[in-house]
Write an enzyme that holds these catalytic residues in place. Structure first.
Site, PDB file in Angstrom:
ATOM      1  N   ARG A  18       0.829  -1.217   0.000  1.00 54.26           N
ATOM      2  CA  ARG A  18       0.000   0.000   0.000  1.00 54.26           C
ATOM      3  C   ARG A  18       0.859   1.261   0.000  1.00 54.26           C
ATOM      4  O   ARG A  18       0.445   2.292  -0.524  1.00 54.26           O
ATOM      5  CB  ARG A  18      -0.966  -0.010   1.186  1.00 54.26           C
ATOM      6  CG  ARG A  18      -0.283  -0.118   2.529  1.00 54.26           C
ATOM      7  CD  ARG A  18      -1.303  -0.283   3.649  1.00 54.26           C
ATOM      8  NE  ARG A  18      -0.658  -0.791   4.837  1.00 54.26           N
ATOM      9  CZ  ARG A  18      -0.971  -0.405   6.082  1.00 54.26           C
ATOM     10  NH1 ARG A  18      -1.931   0.473   6.283  1.00 54.26           N
ATOM     11  NH2 ARG A  18      -0.338  -0.907   7.113  1.00 54.26           N
ATOM     12  N   SER A  45      -4.522   4.558   6.149  1.00 50.20           N
ATOM     13  CA  SER A  45      -4.401   3.144   5.759  1.00 50.20           C
ATOM     14  C   SER A  45      -4.022   2.984   4.294  1.00 50.20           C
ATOM     15  O   SER A  45      -3.321   2.061   3.930  1.00 50.20           O
ATOM     16  CB  SER A  45      -5.721   2.410   5.992  1.00 50.20           C
ATOM     17  OG  SER A  45      -6.048   2.431   7.356  1.00 50.20           O
ATOM     18  N   GLU A  66     -18.861   4.566   0.398  1.00 54.12           N
ATOM     19  CA  GLU A  66     -18.118   4.041  -0.751  1.00 54.12           C
ATOM     20  C   GLU A  66     -18.923   4.075  -2.048  1.00 54.12           C
ATOM     21  O   GLU A  66     -18.369   4.300  -3.122  1.00 54.12           O
ATOM     22  CB  GLU A  66     -17.653   2.608  -0.455  1.00 54.12           C
ATOM     23  CG  GLU A  66     -16.655   2.493   0.699  1.00 54.12           C
ATOM     24  CD  GLU A  66     -17.319   2.510   2.081  1.00 54.12           C
ATOM     25  OE1 GLU A  66     -18.564   2.450   2.152  1.00 54.12           O
ATOM     26  OE2 GLU A  66     -16.595   2.592   3.089  1.00 54.12           O
ATOM     27  N   PHE A  91     -14.453  -3.084   0.638  1.00 51.98           N
ATOM     28  CA  PHE A  91     -15.381  -1.983   0.384  1.00 51.98           C
ATOM     29  C   PHE A  91     -15.196  -1.396  -1.013  1.00 51.98           C
ATOM     30  O   PHE A  91     -16.001  -0.593  -1.471  1.00 51.98           O
ATOM     31  CB  PHE A  91     -15.208  -0.885   1.444  1.00 51.98           C
ATOM     32  CG  PHE A  91     -15.117  -1.415   2.845  1.00 51.98           C
ATOM     33  CD1 PHE A  91     -15.977  -2.431   3.259  1.00 51.98           C
ATOM     34  CD2 PHE A  91     -14.164  -0.949   3.735  1.00 51.98           C
ATOM     35  CE1 PHE A  91     -15.884  -2.956   4.536  1.00 51.98           C
ATOM     36  CE2 PHE A  91     -14.069  -1.468   5.009  1.00 51.98           C
ATOM     37  CZ  PHE A  91     -14.928  -2.478   5.422  1.00 51.98           C
ATOM     38  N   HIS A 117      -5.489  -3.813   1.722  1.00 53.16           N
ATOM     39  CA  HIS A 117      -5.889  -4.786   2.738  1.00 53.16           C
ATOM     40  C   HIS A 117      -6.624  -5.986   2.135  1.00 53.16           C
ATOM     41  O   HIS A 117      -7.553  -6.524   2.727  1.00 53.16           O
ATOM     42  CB  HIS A 117      -6.747  -4.126   3.811  1.00 53.16           C
ATOM     43  CG  HIS A 117      -5.994  -3.118   4.656  1.00 53.16           C
ATOM     44  ND1 HIS A 117      -5.302  -2.061   4.104  1.00 53.16           N
ATOM     45  CD2 HIS A 117      -5.857  -3.001   5.996  1.00 53.16           C
ATOM     46  CE1 HIS A 117      -4.748  -1.339   5.075  1.00 53.16           C
ATOM     47  NE2 HIS A 117      -5.061  -1.893   6.220  1.00 53.16           N
ATOM     48  N   ASP A 125      -7.746  -8.424  11.875  1.00 52.37           N
ATOM     49  CA  ASP A 125      -9.117  -7.907  11.763  1.00 52.37           C
ATOM     50  C   ASP A 125     -10.115  -9.004  11.394  1.00 52.37           C
ATOM     51  O   ASP A 125     -11.316  -8.861  11.619  1.00 52.37           O
ATOM     52  CB  ASP A 125      -9.200  -6.786  10.716  1.00 52.37           C
ATOM     53  CG  ASP A 125      -8.729  -5.453  11.288  1.00 52.37           C
ATOM     54  OD1 ASP A 125      -8.608  -5.349  12.524  1.00 52.37           O
ATOM     55  OD2 ASP A 125      -8.495  -4.518  10.498  1.00 52.37           O
ATOM     56  N   ARG A 175      -1.750  -5.046   3.065  1.00 55.96           N
ATOM     57  CA  ARG A 175      -1.381  -4.357   4.293  1.00 55.96           C
ATOM     58  C   ARG A 175      -0.011  -4.729   4.846  1.00 55.96           C
ATOM     59  O   ARG A 175       0.689  -3.862   5.385  1.00 55.96           O
ATOM     60  CB  ARG A 175      -2.443  -4.682   5.349  1.00 55.96           C
ATOM     61  CG  ARG A 175      -2.155  -4.024   6.665  1.00 55.96           C
ATOM     62  CD  ARG A 175      -3.153  -4.503   7.717  1.00 55.96           C
ATOM     63  NE  ARG A 175      -3.034  -3.712   8.922  1.00 55.96           N
ATOM     64  CZ  ARG A 175      -3.161  -4.204  10.140  1.00 55.96           C
ATOM     65  NH1 ARG A 175      -3.442  -5.474  10.321  1.00 55.96           N
ATOM     66  NH2 ARG A 175      -3.040  -3.429  11.179  1.00 55.96           N
TER      67      ARG A 175
END
Lengths: 322, 283
Positions: A18, A45, A66, A91, A117, A125, A175
């Site tokens: 990222r 992020s 989104e 998303f 991610h 998560d 990530r």
């Protein structure tokens, strides 16, 4: 383990892919004033902060909305803007599939859907966020290009390349901190597979984080006297069928490796190509019809069978079927 | 395009209604009800209010732009685009047929001049229009972006995401209109999913709201659009709540949701056309 192996590619530094996106976006923004950024409350992020700071008038905070972000981006393309949307892969795809389908893909708008991610390596998560179906959803859409680069350098190069390309693109990255093993000055060619290691007994087609695992697997196989070819399929659609067929013609069997469901993933695309042209044995490394869970990236990749050891096993199984 | 006077706009509206009914009848499918209800609005926009070029450039730089979010009312848009010279009125014979540029719902895939994005799946048009309006601002282009939504469409969550965004980002070169005909497929909106006080809702989201109470009266529609235009450039997006009657112009179609997506029979078409003067020549 990889420290003791004679690896064809090595690294001195690890970094998240990222960050390659964030740095590539900044460069693309400097090169082209039409590049704009949109983010749904995940600037940190997605590593979009540097772009936002340098080009505040070309950056749009969308909030946690989104669907609206995809529509906004589609609208911005109409007078020539090149919007890069940023949120998690989950998303970026499933949550907004219909918006992408109608306003971006069917309307053939120059939107760059940039998704972080992705996959199991999101880690702790857990499964709500570990999307493993995104490549399948995106590759089914006509007009859509699907790219999944393997490390920081390749992600940066890919981000800059898609800014120059006209058409909708799904750019997938992740990530975790990951080895940087490809060159900083690489030229990224959309749709062109990269043969990283020559071999003759089996071809490993890998994408994203799994390219590194394929490099490790090649060294492990070599220790056992097996010569593996490693091909980096950074562009899943359009697929470089010519490179795939040429390699399998030589090696006679293949393994696909990806951080994604087997259903709808890179392996499916390769299987279609082989079935139509050269039905050679193909083994799959990926997630087999299951959701993920919480854990460290390394633990998850081991539990779900996505590491170098699993690629080695799959390679041997493919060779045995020749 | 030259601004047409009121009398001419009324004449064009009659022809557009004939076009809508003939297109839908020919293929026995399509959405005549809200197309008829929004005819004055479309004619007012394309023949009086908007600065636009019928040679059609996708980027629409230095032009006013229009987006249709409730894409199912494509017949009225196609008729107005054809009558304002984007393509030949003859092409209306291809509506909804194989190999046509006049798809059931508007699309860019076949390259129909005048269409800038696909619509039909509801709730997306306000986001698109807002993005286009912001892009104009980046370029220092001071023209206005218009978008039309349905009232049933207000039930889609994305509309409110966009409503919140446009107010927050002060997108004040945007005029959104709601076709407030109080009907949706399964019946009156009040029964299907009550919209309650739409004016208060949009005001609470930070928009300037005007009401056009007689959305099928050309003078009132023009007045509403002028008023909306005067409110642009003042830091807030503008909402035009346009009260219309579905099926307006044809006595047996008016005021009911029954003609949302039903085509008239030969007999019904003849009856309807008898009520609408042929002013520009049928295609």
């Amino acid at each position: 383990m990889d420290k003791t192996l004679d690896l064809k590619f090595t690294y001195t530094e690890k970094k998240d892919t990222r960050s390659g996106f964030g740095d590539g976006l900044l460069e693309a923004g400097r090169k082209n004033p039409n590049v704009v950024g949109l983010c749904a409350d995940l600037i940190g992020s997605l590593k979009m902060g540097a772009f936002q700071k340098e080009f505040p008038e070309r950056f749009f905070q969308v909030g946690i909305a989104e669907a609206n972000m995809i529509g906004l981006a589609a609208g911005m393309t109409i007078n020539g803007k090149i919007p890069f949307t940023g949120t998690f892969a989950n998303f970026s795809t499933g949550r907004v599939y219909d918006q992408i389908r109608q306003s971006v893909a069917y309307s053939d708008k120059n939107v760059k859907i940039c998704a972080s991610h992705a996959g199991l390596t999101l880690g702790e998560d857990g499964a709500t966020h570990q999307i493993l179906e995104d490549v399948g959803m995106m590759k089914m859409l006509p007009h859509m290009t699907v790219i999944n680069p393997c490390d920081y350098n390749q992600t940066k190069a890919a981000t800059m390349a898609i800014a120059e390309y006209e058409g909708p693109v799904y750019l997938r990255f992740g990530r975790p901190s990951w080895p940087i093993f490809t060159p900083a000055d690489q030229k990224f060619e959309i749709g062109k597979a990269w043969k990283m290691i020559e071999g003759k007994d089996v071809t490993i087609f890998a994408t994203g984080h799994l390219v590194w695992e394929a490099v490790v697997a090649e060294a492990m196989l070599r220790e056992e006297g097996i010569s593996a070819e490693v091909i980096n399929i950074h562009t899943i659609k359009p697929l470089d069928e010519e490179a795939i067929l040429e390699s399998v013609k030589k090696t006679g069997c293949a393994v696909s490796a990806e951080e994604h469901q087997l259903n709808g993933g890179l392996g499916d695309s390769i299987a279609q190509t082989l079935i139509r042209n050269n039905p050679a044995p193909l083994e799959y490394v990926g997630v087999n019809d299951s959701f993920g869970e919480s854990g460290t990236p390394t633990e998850l990749m081991e539990k779900y069978g996505l590491n170098a050891e699993n690629i080695v096993k799959a390679a041997k199984a493919a060779i045995a079927r020749k | 395009m030259e601004k047409q006077p009121l009398e001419q706009l009324t004449k064009i509206s009659s022809q557009v209604r004939r076009d809508i009914l003939r297109m839908v009848h020919a293929v026995q499918s399509g959405h005549p009800g809200a197309s008829l209800g929004c005819t004055e609005f479309f004619v007012a926009l394309y023949f009086n209010q908007m600065k636009h070029d019928n040679k059609f450039n996708m980027d629409g730089a230095n032009e006013d732009l229009f987006f249709l979010s409730n894409g199912h009312i494509s017949p009225v848009w196609y008729a107005v685009l054809a009558r304002s010279g984007y393509f030949s009125p003859e092409e209306m014979t291809t509506f909804r047929k194989l190999d046509s540029r006049l798809q059931g719902h508007p699309a860019t895939e076949e390259g129909l001049p005048g269409i800038r994005i696909a619509s039909g799946s509801l709730g997306q048009g306000l986001s698109v229009a807002t993005g286009a309006a912001q892009a104009k601002k980046i370029d220092g282009d001071d023209r206005t972006v218009y978008v039309l939504m349905g009232d049933g469409e207000q039930q889609e969550g994305q509309v409110w995401e966009a409503a919140m965004y446009a107010a927050h980002h002060k997108v004040d070169n945007l005029i959104a209109t709601i076709d407030f005909n109080r009907q949706q497929i399964d019946g009156p909106t009040k029964e299907v999913m009550d919209l309650k006080d739409l004016k208060a809702k949009w005001e609470a989201f930070g928009w300037e709201v005007i009401e056009t109470k007689q959305g099928n009266d050309m003078a009132a529609v023009l007045e509403g659009l002028e008023k909306a235009k005067a409110l642009t450039g003042k830091g807030k997006p503008v909402l035009n709540l346009l009260h219309t009657e579905m099926g307006f112009g044809v006595d047996f179609m008016v005021g009911t949701h029954k003609w949302h997506g039903i085509a008239p029979s030969d007999e019904q078409l003849a009856n309807a056309l008898g009520q609408l003067e042929e002013t520009l020549g049928d295609y």
